[in-house]
Scaffold this active site. Structure first.
Site, mmCIF file in Angstrom:
data_model
loop_
_atom_site.group_PDB
_atom_site.id
_atom_site.type_symbol
_atom_site.label_atom_id
_atom_site.label_comp_id
_atom_site.label_asym_id
_atom_site.label_seq_id
_atom_site.Cartn_x
_atom_site.Cartn_y
_atom_site.Cartn_z
ATOM 1 N N GLY A 23 -4.733 8.202 -0.859
ATOM 2 C CA GLY A 23 -5.050 9.484 -1.476
ATOM 3 C C GLY A 23 -5.304 9.428 -2.962
ATOM 4 O O GLY A 23 -5.004 8.439 -3.636
ATOM 5 N N GLU A 24 -5.876 10.512 -3.459
ATOM 6 C CA GLU A 24 -6.130 10.662 -4.893
ATOM 7 C C GLU A 24 -5.048 11.599 -5.447
ATOM 8 O O GLU A 24 -5.070 12.811 -5.197
ATOM 9 C CB GLU A 24 -7.541 11.259 -5.104
ATOM 10 C CG GLU A 24 -7.816 11.765 -6.498
ATOM 11 C CD GLU A 24 -7.504 10.779 -7.612
ATOM 12 O OE1 GLU A 24 -7.992 9.635 -7.590
ATOM 13 O OE2 GLU A 24 -6.743 11.162 -8.538
ATOM 14 N N CYS A 82 -3.852 -3.475 -1.811
ATOM 15 C CA CYS A 82 -4.614 -2.345 -2.367
ATOM 16 C C CYS A 82 -5.823 -2.038 -1.507
ATOM 17 O O CYS A 82 -6.586 -2.929 -1.159
ATOM 18 C CB CYS A 82 -5.179 -2.696 -3.727
ATOM 19 S SG CYS A 82 -3.975 -2.853 -4.973
ATOM 20 N N GLU A 114 1.276 5.649 4.586
ATOM 21 C CA GLU A 114 1.930 4.358 4.357
ATOM 22 C C GLU A 114 2.544 4.273 2.962
ATOM 23 O O GLU A 114 2.008 4.814 2.002
ATOM 24 C CB GLU A 114 0.922 3.231 4.593
ATOM 25 C CG GLU A 114 0.497 3.203 6.057
ATOM 26 C CD GLU A 114 -0.441 2.061 6.429
ATOM 27 O OE1 GLU A 114 -0.221 1.464 7.485
ATOM 28 O OE2 GLU A 114 -1.395 1.782 5.682
ATOM 29 N N CYS A 152 4.856 1.577 -3.882
ATOM 30 C CA CYS A 152 3.507 2.145 -3.935
ATOM 31 C C CYS A 152 3.496 3.363 -3.001
ATOM 32 O O CYS A 152 3.682 3.233 -1.801
ATOM 33 C CB CYS A 152 2.503 1.078 -3.497
ATOM 34 S SG CYS A 152 0.811 1.676 -3.468
ATOM 35 N N SER A 198 -2.460 6.245 -10.607
ATOM 36 C CA SER A 198 -3.821 5.709 -10.595
ATOM 37 C C SER A 198 -4.785 6.790 -10.116
ATOM 38 O O SER A 198 -4.551 7.447 -9.098
ATOM 39 C CB SER A 198 -3.880 4.506 -9.650
ATOM 40 O OG SER A 198 -5.215 4.083 -9.480
ATOM 41 N N ASN A 244 -9.939 -6.352 -1.146
ATOM 42 C CA ASN A 244 -9.215 -6.622 0.104
ATOM 43 C C ASN A 244 -10.027 -6.078 1.269
ATOM 44 O O ASN A 244 -10.258 -4.881 1.348
ATOM 45 C CB ASN A 244 -7.834 -5.956 0.070
ATOM 46 C CG ASN A 244 -6.947 -6.602 -0.973
ATOM 47 O OD1 ASN A 244 -6.749 -7.810 -0.983
ATOM 48 N ND2 ASN A 244 -6.444 -5.804 -1.905
ATOM 49 N N SER A 252 -9.439 3.908 -12.110
ATOM 50 C CA SER A 252 -10.258 3.023 -11.285
ATOM 51 C C SER A 252 -11.688 3.039 -11.795
ATOM 52 O O SER A 252 -12.435 3.966 -11.504
ATOM 53 C CB SER A 252 -10.212 3.509 -9.833
ATOM 54 O OG SER A 252 -8.895 3.423 -9.355
ATOM 55 N N LEU A 253 -12.044 2.020 -12.546
ATOM 56 C CA LEU A 253 -13.366 2.011 -13.196
ATOM 57 C C LEU A 253 -14.429 1.417 -12.276
ATOM 58 O O LEU A 253 -15.419 2.053 -11.957
ATOM 59 C CB LEU A 253 -13.250 1.223 -14.505
ATOM 60 C CG LEU A 253 -14.047 1.749 -15.687
ATOM 61 C CD1 LEU A 253 -13.807 3.231 -15.916
ATOM 62 C CD2 LEU A 253 -13.668 0.972 -16.942
ATOM 63 N N HIS A 254 -14.286 0.151 -11.953
ATOM 64 C CA HIS A 254 -15.092 -0.529 -10.929
ATOM 65 C C HIS A 254 -16.559 -0.772 -11.233
ATOM 66 O O HIS A 254 -17.253 -1.435 -10.447
ATOM 67 C CB HIS A 254 -14.994 0.187 -9.568
ATOM 68 C CG HIS A 254 -13.597 0.405 -9.089
ATOM 69 N ND1 HIS A 254 -12.609 -0.543 -9.215
ATOM 70 C CD2 HIS A 254 -13.016 1.463 -8.480
ATOM 71 C CE1 HIS A 254 -11.480 -0.069 -8.709
ATOM 72 N NE2 HIS A 254 -11.701 1.144 -8.265
HETATM 73 N N1 SAH Z 1 -6.989 7.208 -5.397
HETATM 74 C C1 SAH Z 1 -6.471 6.486 -6.481
HETATM 75 C C2 SAH Z 1 -5.250 5.646 -6.142
HETATM 76 C C3 SAH Z 1 -5.227 4.926 -4.822
HETATM 77 S S1 SAH Z 1 -6.176 3.503 -4.641
HETATM 78 C C4 SAH Z 1 -7.542 5.621 -7.109
HETATM 79 O O1 SAH Z 1 -8.607 5.484 -6.534
HETATM 80 O O2 SAH Z 1 -7.306 5.132 -8.204
HETATM 81 C C5 SAH Z 1 -5.392 2.268 -5.678
HETATM 82 C C6 SAH Z 1 -6.367 1.222 -6.210
HETATM 83 O O3 SAH Z 1 -6.854 0.377 -5.157
HETATM 84 C C7 SAH Z 1 -7.605 1.840 -6.859
HETATM 85 O O4 SAH Z 1 -7.942 1.190 -8.054
HETATM 86 C C8 SAH Z 1 -8.655 1.585 -5.819
HETATM 87 O O5 SAH Z 1 -9.940 1.627 -6.354
HETATM 88 C C9 SAH Z 1 -8.260 0.230 -5.301
HETATM 89 N N2 SAH Z 1 -8.873 -0.119 -4.022
HETATM 90 C C10 SAH Z 1 -9.341 0.711 -3.070
HETATM 91 N N3 SAH Z 1 -9.832 -0.006 -2.030
HETATM 92 C C11 SAH Z 1 -9.668 -1.300 -2.328
HETATM 93 C C12 SAH Z 1 -9.922 -2.519 -1.623
HETATM 94 N N4 SAH Z 1 -10.436 -2.518 -0.406
HETATM 95 N N5 SAH Z 1 -9.600 -3.675 -2.215
HETATM 96 C C13 SAH Z 1 -9.013 -3.677 -3.440
HETATM 97 N N6 SAH Z 1 -8.715 -2.568 -4.146
HETATM 98 C C14 SAH Z 1 -9.043 -1.391 -3.596
HETATM 99 FE FE1 SF4 Z 2 -9.587 7.872 -2.504
HETATM 100 FE FE2 SF4 Z 2 -11.355 6.327 -3.750
HETATM 101 FE FE3 SF4 Z 2 -8.743 6.116 -4.332
HETATM 102 FE FE4 SF4 Z 2 -9.660 5.286 -1.942
HETATM 103 S S1 SF4 Z 2 -10.152 4.423 -3.946
HETATM 104 S S2 SF4 Z 2 -7.828 6.486 -2.298
HETATM 105 S S3 SF4 Z 2 -11.304 6.803 -1.542
HETATM 106 S S4 SF4 Z 2 -10.088 7.887 -4.680
#
Ligand code: SAH
Ligand code: SF4
Length: 380
Positions: A182-183, A356, A102, A115, A214, A313, A236-238
């Site tokens: 994807g990463e 996202c 997508e 994106c 990202s 989301n 992506s810290l989280h």
């Molecule tokens: N793989 C990379 C880039 C794709 S994801 C990464 O993980 O950074 C892009 C962003 O969306 C990342 O910060 C990811 O953590 C966030 N993300 C993934 N699932 C999500 C969700 N269900 N709701 C909100 N953000 C989400």
């Molecule tokens: Fe992959 Fe994690 Fe990024 Fe989702 S949030 S695309 S599983 S690295």
């Protein structure tokens, strides 16, 4: 032509979208062509968005005919095209082998952002991510990555898109975020080749500040990106600590926070912006408590950064819930009071599952992750 012959013929054709500027130069040199032919071709494909070699009218006829015999311009094909009420648009693209990815277009007041996906699925399995839950099939090729930008620009221009930032003949996409499926750093070489095309003046000519990658935190690859193609970086810290991050972003077990933050500091020395963006998905009751905000602020004290808080989301069968607005704003305020810039990401394209973490596409999982999950669900 019988179907098998047609298929063989197609497979033998070189896809010009697969070449980054250097590779295209080498390809032309090998054919005994002058370097400016490669630049001309690059402009035809990526600036003028030609879809046929025949269309490249200022290429010498002999070169053009020779090229048309064994090369073509082939982007992934659109399977579905959905538009959201807020103007966000999502394309589902067929990449063969029953995989589909997508791409999301997000128009804003002063820019058009695309994106882009880098893999069919993702192997990193973050707990809160729909793409991760799909499992992993394969890396996308350069053509499949840059083809998303080529296709979006072409489609929007053909439709006569009018937006304040689109000057006559200019590309409607002004910004790219590698935040789709994807990463990106796990598909390093192909992603960097696509980035080189995005930045090249003979191709899309985007400034490094307008291209953001990202990552979930592949430390050695962050260092390689710094050397080879530093674009704006989002990480992506989280979570504020390793114990929680290990559970949410499993790659943290390999590259824990201290190593990740040190890599961010090294990256900033070469980055087009003098900060890193930290993404932080807001998960109700998991990582959104006031003391976690304080711990987070302390943890990143030495790293020039901005925070982007992303309301979670939801997607089917997830155990997580979105933090309430009050809780997100309280979290934001604690970061701000600690002197950090913290914004809350506006959710876009929710009604077409384009926000996202909602991108799922269609993935032929090779990790058997879904089978294991199903098995666990049935036997528990
Ligand atoms: N793989 C990379 C880039 C794709 S994801 C990464 O993980 O950074 C892009 C962003 O969306 C990342 O910060 C990811 O953590 C966030 N993300 C993934 N699932 C999500 C969700 N269900 N709701 C909100 N953000 C989400
Ligand atoms: Fe992959 Fe994690 Fe990024 Fe989702 S949030 S695309 S599983 S690295």
């Amino acid at each position: 032509m019988p179907a098998t012959v047609a298929l063989k013929y197609r497979l033998a054709m070189i896809n010009l979208l697969d070449f980054d500027p250097t590779a295209l130069g080498a390809f032309f040199a090998e054919r005994g062509e002058k370097p400016f032919r490669a630049r001309q071709t690059l402009r035809w494909i990526h600036r003028r968005l030609a879809d046929r070699v025949d269309a490249m009218s200022d290429l010498a006829r002999a070169s053009r005919e020779a090229l048309a015999r064994d090369a073509e311009i082939r982007a992934p094909s659109v399977v579905r095209d959905s538009s959201a009420s807020d103007g966000t648009r999502k394309w589902l693209l067929d990449v063969g082998g029953a995989n589909a990815i997508e791409t999301v277009y997000i128009p804003e007041d002063d820019r058009g952002t695309l994106c882009i996906s880098s893999q069919a699925g993702c192997a990193l399995d973050c707990a809160f991510c729909s793409t991760g839950k799909q499992g992993f099939s394969r890396n996308l090729s350069v053509a499949e990555i840059i083809g998303q930008l080529w296709l979006a620009n072409r489609t929007l221009l053909a439709e006569g898109v009018t937006a304040p930032w689109v000057e006559h003949g200019r590309h409607p996409i002004t910004n790219v975020v590698m935040m789709g499926m994807g990463e990106p750093l796990a598909n390093f070489d192909n992603v960097v080749a696509a980035l080189q095309l995005m930045l090249d003046d003979n191709a899309y000519g985007l400034s490094r500040r307008r291209v953001t990658l990202s990552t979930s935190g592949l430390v050695p690859a962050i260092d390689r990106l710094r050397e080879q193609c530093p674009v704006a970086l989002a990480v992506s810290l989280h979570a504020p600590d390793d114990a929680l991050r290990d559970t949410l972003v499993p790659i943290n077990r390999k590259y824990p926070l201290a190593e990740l933050l040190a890599a961010c500091l090294r990256y900033i020395e070469r980055a087009p912006r003098d900060f890193v963006t930290f993404e932080y998905v807001m998960l109700d009751g998991v990582n959104d408590a006031p003391e976690q905000a304080r711990a987070l602020a302390a943890r990143v004290r030495d790293v020039p950064c901005k925070f982007n808080l992303i309301p979670f989301n939801p997607f089917p069968n997830t155990e997580f819930r979105t933090s309430s607005r009050t809780r997100i704003h309280a979290f934001q305020k604690i970061l701000q009071d600690a002197g950090l810039v913290a914004t809350v990401r506006k959710t876009r394209g929710e009604d077409i599952d384009a926000a996202c973490g909602q991108l799922a596409g269609q993935v032929q999982d090779k990790t058997k992750r879904r089978v294991h999950r199903l098995h666990a669900a049935v036997t528990s």
